[in-house]
Write a protein that holds these residues in place. Sequence first.
Motif, PDB file in Angstrom:
ATOM      1  N   SER A   1       4.672  -2.720 -19.513  1.00 26.23           N
ATOM      2  CA  SER A   1       6.079  -2.310 -19.470  1.00 26.23           C
ATOM      3  C   SER A   1       6.974  -3.507 -19.793  1.00 26.23           C
ATOM      4  CB  SER A   1       6.408  -1.772 -18.076  1.00 26.23           C
ATOM      5  OG  SER A   1       7.778  -1.869 -17.828  1.00 26.23           O
ATOM      6  N   LYS A   2       7.813  -3.338 -20.806  1.00 32.28           N
ATOM      7  CA  LYS A   2       8.722  -4.415 -21.213  1.00 32.28           C
ATOM      8  C   LYS A   2       9.715  -4.687 -20.079  1.00 32.28           C
ATOM      9  CE  LYS A   2      10.783  -6.987 -24.461  1.00 32.28           C
ATOM     10  NZ  LYS A   2      11.611  -7.752 -23.569  1.00 32.28           N
ATOM     11  N   LEU A   3      10.142  -3.597 -19.420  1.00 30.67           N
ATOM     12  CA  LEU A   3      11.103  -3.731 -18.305  1.00 30.67           C
ATOM     13  C   LEU A   3      10.544  -4.611 -17.197  1.00 30.67           C
ATOM     14  CD1 LEU A   3      12.602  -0.206 -17.531  1.00 30.67           C
ATOM     15  CD2 LEU A   3      13.853  -2.323 -17.942  1.00 30.67           C
ATOM     16  N   LEU A   4       9.258  -4.355 -16.862  1.00 30.01           N
ATOM     17  CA  LEU A   4       8.645  -5.136 -15.785  1.00 30.01           C
ATOM     18  C   LEU A   4       8.444  -6.590 -16.225  1.00 30.01           C
ATOM     19  CD1 LEU A   4       7.580  -5.178 -12.929  1.00 30.01           C
ATOM     20  CD2 LEU A   4       5.396  -4.320 -13.752  1.00 30.01           C
ATOM     21  N   GLU A   5       8.067  -6.764 -17.482  1.00 28.60           N
ATOM     22  CA  GLU A   5       7.915  -8.144 -17.983  1.00 28.60           C
ATOM     23  C   GLU A   5       9.237  -8.910 -17.857  1.00 28.60           C
ATOM     24  OE1 GLU A   5       4.318  -7.843 -21.248  1.00 28.60           O
ATOM     25  OE2 GLU A   5       6.345  -7.494 -21.939  1.00 28.60           O
ATOM     26  N   ASP A   6      10.353  -8.211 -18.157  1.00 31.46           N
ATOM     27  CA  ASP A   6      11.674  -8.858 -18.047  1.00 31.46           C
ATOM     28  C   ASP A   6      11.998  -9.196 -16.597  1.00 31.46           C
ATOM     29  OD1 ASP A   6      11.980  -8.692 -20.731  1.00 31.46           O
ATOM     30  OD2 ASP A   6      13.339  -6.968 -20.713  1.00 31.46           O
ATOM     31  N   GLN A   7      11.651  -8.256 -15.697  1.00 32.05           N
ATOM     32  CA  GLN A   7      11.922  -8.509 -14.270  1.00 32.05           C
ATOM     33  C   GLN A   7      11.138  -9.739 -13.795  1.00 32.05           C
ATOM     34  OE1 GLN A   7      11.027  -4.854 -12.070  1.00 32.05           O
ATOM     35  NE2 GLN A   7      11.993  -3.729 -13.724  1.00 32.05           N
ATOM     36  N   ILE A   8       9.879  -9.829 -14.216  1.00 34.63           N
ATOM     37  CA  ILE A   8       9.035 -10.959 -13.797  1.00 34.63           C
ATOM     38  C   ILE A   8       9.696 -12.274 -14.215  1.00 34.63           C
ATOM     39  CG2 ILE A   8       6.805 -12.101 -14.192  1.00 34.63           C
ATOM     40  CD1 ILE A   8       5.602  -9.226 -14.414  1.00 34.63           C
ATOM     41  N   LYS A   9      10.239 -12.243 -15.421  1.00 33.06           N
ATOM     42  CA  LYS A   9      10.889 -13.458 -15.944  1.00 33.06           C
ATOM     43  C   LYS A   9      12.227 -13.722 -15.233  1.00 33.06           C
ATOM     44  CE  LYS A   9      11.686 -13.935 -20.436  1.00 33.06           C
ATOM     45  NZ  LYS A   9      11.332 -13.541 -21.769  1.00 33.06           N
ATOM     46  N   ASN A  10      13.070 -12.699 -15.193  1.00 27.17           N
ATOM     47  CA  ASN A  10      14.424 -12.890 -14.660  1.00 27.17           C
ATOM     48  C   ASN A  10      14.446 -13.191 -13.169  1.00 27.17           C
ATOM     49  OD1 ASN A  10      15.259 -12.329 -17.207  1.00 27.17           O
ATOM     50  ND2 ASN A  10      15.785 -10.183 -16.792  1.00 27.17           N
ATOM     51  N   LEU A  11      13.527 -12.579 -12.422  1.00 27.00           N
ATOM     52  CA  LEU A  11      13.529 -12.793 -10.965  1.00 27.00           C
ATOM     53  C   LEU A  11      12.506 -13.857 -10.553  1.00 27.00           C
ATOM     54  CD1 LEU A  11      13.719  -9.100  -9.695  1.00 27.00           C
ATOM     55  CD2 LEU A  11      15.581 -10.689 -10.037  1.00 27.00           C
ATOM     56  N   ASP A  12      11.841 -14.437 -11.555  1.00 25.19           N
ATOM     57  CA  ASP A  12      10.853 -15.475 -11.279  1.00 25.19           C
ATOM     58  C   ASP A  12       9.813 -14.977 -10.255  1.00 25.19           C
ATOM     59  OD1 ASP A  12       9.694 -17.887 -11.559  1.00 25.19           O
ATOM     60  OD2 ASP A  12      11.214 -19.048 -10.491  1.00 25.19           O
ATOM     61  N   ILE A  13       9.282 -13.794 -10.529  1.00 26.96           N
ATOM     62  CA  ILE A  13       8.359 -13.129  -9.587  1.00 26.96           C
ATOM     63  C   ILE A  13       6.970 -13.766  -9.659  1.00 26.96           C
ATOM     64  CG2 ILE A  13       7.140 -10.942  -9.149  1.00 26.96           C
ATOM     65  CD1 ILE A  13       9.727  -9.547 -10.266  1.00 26.96           C
ATOM     66  N   ASP A  14       6.432 -14.123  -8.505  1.00 28.40           N
ATOM     67  CA  ASP A  14       5.058 -14.649  -8.455  1.00 28.40           C
ATOM     68  C   ASP A  14       4.051 -13.531  -8.182  1.00 28.40           C
ATOM     69  OD1 ASP A  14       5.943 -17.272  -8.749  1.00 28.40           O
ATOM     70  OD2 ASP A  14       6.371 -17.422  -6.600  1.00 28.40           O
ATOM     71  N   ARG A  15       4.453 -12.591  -7.272  1.00 29.17           N
ATOM     72  CA  ARG A  15       3.491 -11.554  -6.867  1.00 29.17           C
ATOM     73  C   ARG A  15       4.147 -10.173  -6.905  1.00 29.17           C
ATOM     74  NH1 ARG A  15       0.801 -13.417  -1.287  1.00 29.17           N
ATOM     75  NH2 ARG A  15       2.890 -12.952  -0.520  1.00 29.17           N
ATOM     76  N   ILE A  16       3.437  -9.220  -7.487  1.00 31.25           N
ATOM     77  CA  ILE A  16       3.880  -7.829  -7.449  1.00 31.25           C
ATOM     78  C   ILE A  16       3.021  -7.131  -6.395  1.00 31.25           C
ATOM     79  CG2 ILE A  16       4.018  -5.672  -8.756  1.00 31.25           C
ATOM     80  CD1 ILE A  16       4.584  -7.377 -11.219  1.00 31.25           C
ATOM     81  N   VAL A  17       3.682  -6.519  -5.419  1.00 33.66           N
ATOM     82  CA  VAL A  17       2.977  -5.962  -4.261  1.00 33.66           C
ATOM     83  C   VAL A  17       2.972  -4.438  -4.401  1.00 33.66           C
ATOM     84  CG1 VAL A  17       2.880  -5.923  -1.754  1.00 33.66           C
ATOM     85  CG2 VAL A  17       3.910  -7.898  -2.912  1.00 33.66           C
TER      86      VAL A  17
END
Length: 308
Positions: free
Chosen positions: A147-163
């Motif tokens: 998902s492009k949306l999720l990839e953007d969220q990972i980048k923008n929110l600097d996400i380390d872990r998706i729970v």
Amino acid sequence: MDYLKIVKDNCIKCGLCTDNCPFLSKYSINLLDFTKREDLAYSCFLCNKCSNVCPKDLNGKYISLAFRQNTPKYKLVKLTKESYPFRNLPKRKGKSSDLLYLGCNFPTFYPETSKTLIDLFKDKGFDFSIDCCKNPVKSSGYKDTPSKLLEDQIKNLDIDRIVTACPNCYHQMKKKYDAQIISIFEWLEEYNYIKDINHECNVFYPCSDRYNREIFEVIKRHAPKYQDKFKSTNCCGAGGLASKEEREIADGMTKSIKNDEIYTYCATCSMRFSKYNKVHHFVSVFLGIDEEVNTDYLKNALKAKFFK
Ligand code: SF4
Ligand code: SF4
């Protein structure tokens, strides 16, 4: 290598897959025969049972998925799950090193438990997301892209872990993204939020986790008296969208457990089995809520869309 060729080269025609699968036995075929039946692509529940009994580790799921890619079906599933209408994405601007990923089914069937999880994450300074992991898109034979949306969220929110709250999301998203994917049970354990179950409980394992039990590894530490009572039921009946083609088999699977008490960790399994049983979802029980599955789908989906 082409999976159909792997089956053709390895099957020894022992018949164990047929004996253990209501779909294969309905058509009197084994997995080798299935490789010649593209017309049955959407009749397989993608439940993995065959691979568990096959002496050669062959799996009908991969035959079915290979066929489905040739003939994508259920465009509406693709449209609604790729662009999930009840999506509720993170609102924050700053970092959220953990992101609670509720998926699409869990928040609709367990609204109160979802709200509690969102609050626990908020207390720790983390955000949440309600969206579809796109597993149903893959099951409909369409290309399975991240998902492009999720990839953007990972980048923008600097996400380390998706729970992940849903086992299908966990297994679908694993290794696809530039963030670690963990189950909600790992997270709850880490923060010491789990109230252990100290009595016997009969577990129904969701298809995606039934044989590798990656997620269950954590659950079992907090439900030490668990029992494996429902081995003969391959699937809750909702697996692989096969209930659309094989309604009778799907209903038979759901009805194969009746007047019982079931502990599970998939919201869809909970919904199916709650028609005939008392069902407990481990997340809800561990949090001390033990919410009953709520089937007011539209109302709950709308509520989830506007959770703040
Ligand atoms: S269980 Fe495996 S080896 Fe036996 S018939 Fe089925 S696919 Fe072939
Ligand atoms: S994945 Fe499940 S439904 Fe499909 S062939 Fe194997 S046992 Fe049968």
